[in-house]
Design a protein around this motif. Structure first.
Motif, mmCIF file in Angstrom:
data_model
loop_
_atom_site.group_PDB
_atom_site.id
_atom_site.type_symbol
_atom_site.label_atom_id
_atom_site.label_comp_id
_atom_site.label_asym_id
_atom_site.label_seq_id
_atom_site.Cartn_x
_atom_site.Cartn_y
_atom_site.Cartn_z
ATOM 1 N N UNK A 290 0.843 -1.197 0.000
ATOM 2 C CA UNK A 290 0.000 0.000 0.000
ATOM 3 C C UNK A 290 0.876 1.244 0.000
ATOM 4 N N UNK A 291 0.662 2.107 -0.975
ATOM 5 C CA UNK A 291 1.410 3.365 -1.102
ATOM 6 C C UNK A 291 0.437 4.521 -0.920
ATOM 7 N N UNK A 292 0.833 5.510 -0.156
ATOM 8 C CA UNK A 292 -0.043 6.636 0.147
ATOM 9 C C UNK A 292 0.177 7.771 -0.861
ATOM 10 N N UNK A 293 -0.907 8.221 -1.433
ATOM 11 C CA UNK A 293 -0.863 9.350 -2.370
ATOM 12 C C UNK A 293 -1.243 10.591 -1.579
ATOM 13 N N UNK A 294 -0.237 11.380 -1.200
ATOM 14 C CA UNK A 294 -0.508 12.537 -0.358
ATOM 15 C C UNK A 294 0.463 13.655 -0.671
ATOM 16 N N UNK A 318 9.687 1.743 -8.128
ATOM 17 C CA UNK A 318 9.312 2.351 -9.413
ATOM 18 C C UNK A 318 7.978 3.092 -9.277
ATOM 19 N N UNK A 319 7.011 2.436 -8.620
ATOM 20 C CA UNK A 319 5.699 3.073 -8.442
ATOM 21 C C UNK A 319 5.815 4.284 -7.515
ATOM 22 N N UNK A 320 6.636 4.157 -6.466
ATOM 23 C CA UNK A 320 6.811 5.280 -5.536
ATOM 24 C C UNK A 320 7.322 6.521 -6.262
ATOM 25 N N UNK A 321 8.266 6.334 -7.188
ATOM 26 C CA UNK A 321 8.805 7.478 -7.925
ATOM 27 C C UNK A 321 7.821 8.022 -8.943
ATOM 28 N N UNK A 322 6.761 7.254 -9.211
ATOM 29 C CA UNK A 322 5.762 7.693 -10.193
ATOM 30 C C UNK A 322 4.517 8.283 -9.539
ATOM 31 N N UNK A 323 4.512 8.358 -8.201
ATOM 32 C CA UNK A 323 3.313 8.826 -7.497
ATOM 33 C C UNK A 323 3.008 10.295 -7.762
ATOM 34 N N UNK A 324 4.008 11.054 -8.223
ATOM 35 C CA UNK A 324 3.787 12.479 -8.483
ATOM 36 C C UNK A 324 2.637 12.688 -9.464
ATOM 37 N N UNK A 329 -3.016 14.267 -10.444
ATOM 38 C CA UNK A 329 -4.380 13.905 -10.870
ATOM 39 C C UNK A 329 -5.384 14.194 -9.757
ATOM 40 N N UNK A 330 -5.092 13.724 -8.552
ATOM 41 C CA UNK A 330 -6.047 13.905 -7.454
ATOM 42 C C UNK A 330 -6.126 15.364 -7.020
ATOM 43 N N UNK A 331 -5.018 16.090 -7.134
ATOM 44 C CA UNK A 331 -5.049 17.515 -6.806
ATOM 45 C C UNK A 331 -5.987 18.268 -7.742
ATOM 46 N N UNK A 332 -5.903 17.968 -9.041
ATOM 47 C CA UNK A 332 -6.798 18.606 -10.010
ATOM 48 C C UNK A 332 -8.246 18.182 -9.767
#
Length: 585
Positions: A290-294, A318-324, A329-332
């Motif tokens: 589980x990775x947190x998108x925050x 790899x996924x962690x570095x791509x969370x930006x 997306x969620x910010x917009x």
């Protein structure tokens, strides 16, 4: 030659003309210890503590070994014991530390030596540039002892620090002994003294750098592909599909507070059932990450990776570095939501003010205003509207903030089934385990002209719960407290509680303490319009028994219940009391 005969003048030769300094015919240089401190700091920051330790130990071994070879060839030694004791004397002459050999036991097949280090330059520089450590820090000194004894004694020796001022001990104490005399925990440190140790550590470091480089390259490629998906407005599902295809794992974007997905893409068909198990809180026979998108402490969502096989660390990195990209997306999405909520709140306020109803934009809301609907108001101390929206939007799509409260518009058929209120409470309690939430549900209305009535009732009911509920999360409907809403519209709810406590508080306390039913008796008396015979019959009491109860009631509340004014006060107090009890149940 004896060790105590070694003095500076005998072993150090300084040539002022040539600028050459020799110690036992080995050229030396005078260097400030602070230089070693800066070097140590740079090595620790660049390579890490373990690799820096290895480098200093290797440096110390070389210094100690060369010093031993020099004195062995320069002076005739009476005994090997004196040659060994020359090591501490040379170490002291070098200016790095003052060595005090306290104990030495030299046998044919074993050696045990213990001593103290005073004024260690290594401890001083380490604390000055790096700070105190949890482990000993006199690495170069350890290496010197190891190198010296390797040359003189000729057998394998374990060297370690029992105490070190670098970890806030009172003294630096070293021990050098044969392996069979060393504590087991210090045998692992032999690897630091191996010739191949430093090479292998740098090989490991190089491999890690290569792996990191590969991760960065793949992460950049994935980031670029995710950005293209965003620019083409293909949505969250397409982003998850990309991760699924690239890394061969199932990818689920779920809400930050509860296990409910925004979107989900499964690499294997069986993974859907596994995720549903996980969402219900059951044990799952699968591997999950589980990775947190925050961003800036705002939790947008969680990205769950699911696989039959263990998820190797590089895939997670790899996924962690791509969370930006997901954060963007969620910010917009949140910015668009906030704009939509603002529009809804402004339109709703116009409805409450009965202004420009003919110009009202129905498209801002999903509820059908021509069908029966209700207004629900949530008063909560959970401050984040976005998280509350994510908690409730499954049940109602029209959720927005107005005057600090959450407003929900609910189609009546949904509410009549009795599932909405229960689902809202359940999800709110799960998402906000430490927060309070009180839902007031207004009456059913069938047109936008009456929406103000339902809203005001919902507001009063939720406010009533705030003051009177003894639960953390609760719902109350218009139908349940309709009889007290008239008072709620003009009175502070806490005043209603104060009112009934003043009139019948003593009666309530007596019932609780004595386990009697005087409140029930008083209520039955009023229901039968003061008729003692009917009241006694209803309560299965004798007439003398009922009269005793009524006398007791009047003595407790000091009110004449037979008078019109006394009866009115007590009936009103009972209504308020039972309303509060109703919501408490």
């Amino acid at each position: 030659m004896k060790a105590n005969k070694l003095v500076f003048e005998h072993v150090v030769d300084v040539s002022p003309r040539s600028g050459v300094i020799k110690l036992n015919n080995k050229r030396m240089v005078l260097t400030a210890t602070e230089s070693f401190g800066f070097l140590r700091k740079d090595l620790v920051q660049t390579l890490g503590m373990e690799r820096a330790k290895t480098i200093f130990i290797r440096y110390g071994i070389s210094s100690g070994y060369n010093a031993a070879k020099a004195v062995m060839n320069e002076f005739p030694w009476r005994t090997k014991e004196q040659l060994i004791l020359a090591g501490p004397a040379l170490h002291t002459l070098a200016g790095t530390v003052m060595v005090e050999a306290e104990q030495m036991d030299l046998q044919e097949n074993s050696l045990y030596m213990r001593g103290s280090w005073h004024y260690s330059y290594e401890y001083e520089e380490h604390v000055k540039h790096i700070g105190f450590n949890e482990e000993p820090v006199c690495w170069e000194l350890l290496g010197y002892v190891k190198g010296y004894l390797r040359a003189v004694y000729g057998k394998d020796i374990v060297v370690y620090e029992e105490c070190c001022r670098g970890k806030k001990d009172a003294h630096c104490i070293f021990v050098a002994c044969s392996p069979h005399l060393a504590p087991r925990e210090h045998l692992n440190e032999l690897s630091y003294f191996d010739t191949d140790c430093l090479v292998s550590r740098f090989d490991d470091m190089y491999q890690q750098m290569e792996e990191q480089h590969t991760i960065v390259e793949r992460a950049d490629e994935l980031q670029e592909k995710l950005m293209q998906v965003l620019l083409k407005e293909q949505g969250l599902e397409a982003m998850l599909q990309l991760i699924c295809d690239e890394l061969e794992v199932s990818a689920i974007a779920e809400r930050s507070m509860i296990r409910r997905p925004f979107e989900q893409v499964f690499y294997e068909a069986s993974h859907k059932a596994l995720y549903e198990q996980y969402a219900r809180g059951e044990a799952v026979d699968a591997h999950m990450e589980t990775l947190h998108i925050k961003s800036n402490q705002l939790a947008y969502a969680k990205l769950v990776l699911l696989s039959d096989a263990p998820i190797v660390p590089y895939k997670k990195k790899i996924v962690q570095r791509s969370l930006t990209t997901f954060i963007w997306y969620f910010n917009m999405t949140l910015r668009n939501l906030k704009h939509h909520w603002q529009q809804q709140a402004e339109a709703f306020e116009l409805l409450l003010q009965q202004q420009k109803i003919e110009q009202f934009d129905n498209s801002l809301f999903t509820v059908n205003f021509h069908e029966p609907f209700r207004v629900v108001v949530l008063k909560s101390n959970a401050t984040d509207l976005y998280e509350q929206y994510l908690c409730l939007e499954k049940h109602v799509n029209d959720v927005f903030m107005l005057n600090g409260d959450i407003v929900l518009l609910v189609q009546e058929p949904t509410h009549q089934k009795g599932k909405l209120a229960q689902a809202c409470v359940k999800d709110f309690m799960k998402a906000f385990p430490k927060s309070k939430g009180y839902f007031g549900v207004g009456r059913v209305v069938t047109n936008i002209e009456n929406i103000q009535t339902s809203y005001e009732e919902a507001m009063k009911l939720s406010n009533f719960l705030v003051h009177c509920s003894n639960k953390r999360v609760q719902v109350v409907t218009y139908e349940k407290l309709q009889h007290v809403l008239l008072f709620l519209k003009t009175t502070d709810p806490s005043q209603l509680v104060s009112y009934y406590e003043e009139i019948i508080g003593a009666l309530i306390a007596y019932d609780v303490k004595q386990d009697t039913q005087l409140l029930q008796t008083l209520q039955a008396y009023f229901e039968n319009n003061g008729n003692l015979n009917k009241t006694a019959h209803q309560l299965n009491l004798s007439l003398p028994g009922l009269r005793y109860r009524m006398d007791k009631i009047e003595s407790l509340i000091h009110v004449d219940v037979k008078s019109g004014d006394g009866r009115f006060q007590c009936q009103l107090a009972l209504q308020f009391y039972y309303a509060v009890q109703a919501i408490s149940e």
